[in-house]
Design an enzyme around this catalytic site. Structure first.
Site, PDB file in Angstrom:
ATOM      1  CE1 TYR A 194      -5.173  -1.105  -4.268  1.00  0.00           C
ATOM      2  CE2 TYR A 194      -5.463  -3.485  -4.345  1.00  0.00           C
ATOM      3  CZ  TYR A 194      -5.281  -2.327  -3.617  1.00  0.00           C
ATOM      4  OH  TYR A 194      -5.187  -2.376  -2.249  1.00  0.00           O
ATOM      5  CE  LYS A 242      -4.275   1.136  -0.935  1.00  0.00           C
ATOM      6  NZ  LYS A 242      -3.707  -0.193  -0.935  1.00  0.00           N
ATOM      7  CE1 TYR A 253      -4.427   1.275   4.615  1.00  0.00           C
ATOM      8  CE2 TYR A 253      -2.922   0.170   6.095  1.00  0.00           C
ATOM      9  CZ  TYR A 253      -3.281   0.547   4.836  1.00  0.00           C
ATOM     10  OH  TYR A 253      -2.497   0.200   3.777  1.00  0.00           O
ATOM     11  CB  VAL A 302      -0.063  -5.939   4.212  1.00  0.00           C
ATOM     12  CG1 VAL A 302      -1.308  -5.502   4.910  1.00  0.00           C
ATOM     13  CG2 VAL A 302      -0.268  -6.084   2.737  1.00  0.00           C
ATOM     14  CB  SER A 338      -0.933   0.023   1.209  1.00  0.00           C
ATOM     15  OG  SER A 338      -1.996  -0.868   0.978  1.00  0.00           O
TER      16      SER A 338
HETATM   17  N1  GLN Z   1      -2.489  -5.988  -1.438  1.00  0.00           N
HETATM   18  C1  GLN Z   1      -3.110  -5.533  -0.239  1.00  0.00           C
HETATM   19  C2  GLN Z   1      -4.617  -5.473  -0.446  1.00  0.00           C
HETATM   20  O1  GLN Z   1      -5.045  -4.910  -1.414  1.00  0.00           O
HETATM   21  C3  GLN Z   1      -2.565  -4.182   0.130  1.00  0.00           C
HETATM   22  C4  GLN Z   1      -3.097  -3.702   1.421  1.00  0.00           C
HETATM   23  C5  GLN Z   1      -2.059  -3.059   2.309  1.00  0.00           C
HETATM   24  O2  GLN Z   1      -0.870  -2.982   2.056  1.00  0.00           O
HETATM   25  N2  GLN Z   1      -2.548  -2.639   3.449  1.00  0.00           N
HETATM   26  O3  GLN Z   1      -5.370  -6.010   0.333  1.00  0.00           O
END
Ligand code: GLN
Length: 311
Positions: A193, A67, A243, A261, A64
């Site tokens: 994505y 992003k 988050y 993650v 993420s």
């Molecule tokens: N690939 C993960 C998802 O889309 C990315 C989420 C993350 O890094 N928090 O669920």
């Protein structure tokens, strides 16, 4: 050794001995098999000096954190029109939550939760092919990081595994499409994505790629984005980058930061430094346990929190 170099080395040493390392993401095999013993840190100072320690040269899945780069590109593509389709408020919910989308008519709370980033991918896809949008992202990140050799790549095994298990992301995309906030076919948007999530970078590369955010949008004498956009992206990283843990990150670290993650965090000290940390074990909100602890210690020892009075 400068004092920053000493602090970075000291923190890496301390993290080696930590026993509470969190739990490695287990939703896809390529992430589940990464050793929780890993820890890397890289700090790029505004004068270009790099201080790195631990596993700072090992590529990991930035997930993420991509992003941030997707938001930068999407703002470049459509400007402030973007804010008609994505909000700018913390969600207080998990990264992959769907709950707010119903009452908020398919407009995601912010660009750093999954739903928000899926809208960014739709914007970037426009009328082009997924392959082109993915290529644009890889080139952009390489340019930001000064990666002339093209070592930054997409880990295809991760992208494939994301695709195979991405049922919640498919639900988010379809749900937003029902509200008219996704325009391109959902499979194409998610293809983009999942590939963004699968970018693999080292801490050194990631900290280099974050330089434009410490420098008011400029890097190596080139303007990547305007100073006001850089400032706003930093503000969103502070308020939404972790988050439902964003408040706690601001409380403990006090810097703009974006987690993934894969266990990475990109954190910015405006005008001072761009920092990347990586340790794959996650806390309950899906943010790196030791990465956060390392940043907390770094700001305690340097006074770099944005809430600290400037000398
Ligand atoms: N690939 C993960 C998802 O889309 C990315 C989420 C993350 O890094 N928090 O669920």
């Amino acid at each position: 050794m400068s004092s920053i170099a000493a602090i970075v080395a000291e923190i890496a040493e301390e993290m080696r001995g930590e026993t509470e390392r969190g739990a490695v993401a287990s939703y896809i095999p390529p992430l589940a098999c990464i050793s929780p013993d890993k820890f890397g840190i890289a700090v790029v100072m505004v004068d270009g000096t790099v201080h790195a320690a631990g596993d700072a040269q090992e590529p990991f899945s930035i997930q993420s954190i991509s992003k941030v780069f997707a938001l930068t590109l999407a703002l470049g593509a459509v400007g402030d029109q973007l804010w008609r389709r994505v909000g700018r408020e913390p969600s207080g919910s998990a990264f992959n939550s769907i709950v707010q989308l119903e009452s908020e008519q398919g407009i995601p709370r912010n660009p750093f939760i999954n739903a928000g980033a899926i809208v960014l991918c739709d914007v970037l896809l426009g009328r082009s092919e997924p392959r082109e949008a993915i290529g644009q992202m890889v080139r952009f990140v390489r340019t930001l990081a000064g990666d002339d050799e093209g070592s930054i790549r997409i880990d295809e095994a991760v992208a494939l595994a994301e695709q195979d298990t991405g049922f919640r992301n498919m639900a988010l995309a379809n749900y937003m499409r029902a509200f008219g906030n996704i325009h391109a076919p959902v499979e194409r948007v998610l293809g983009v994505y999942f590939h963004f999530c699968a970018l693999a970078m080292t801490c050194c590369e990631l900290a280099m790629a974050g330089r434009y955010l410490m420098n008011g949008g400029r890097v190596d004498g080139h303007s990547i984005i305007t100073p006001s956009r850089a400032r706003r992206i930093n503000a969103l990283m502070m308020s939404c980058g972790h988050y439902d843990n964003s408040g706690d990150f601001a409380f403990r670290v006090g810097l703009p930061g974006k987690s993934g993650v894969g266990g990475g965090i990109l954190s910015i000290v405006p005008g001072v430094a761009s920092i990347a940390v990586w340790s794959p074990g996650l806390n309950g909100s899906g943010n790196s346990q030791l990465g956060t602890l390392a940043l907390e210690r770094l700001v305690q020892r340097t006074g770099w929190s944005v809430f600290e009075p400037r000398a």
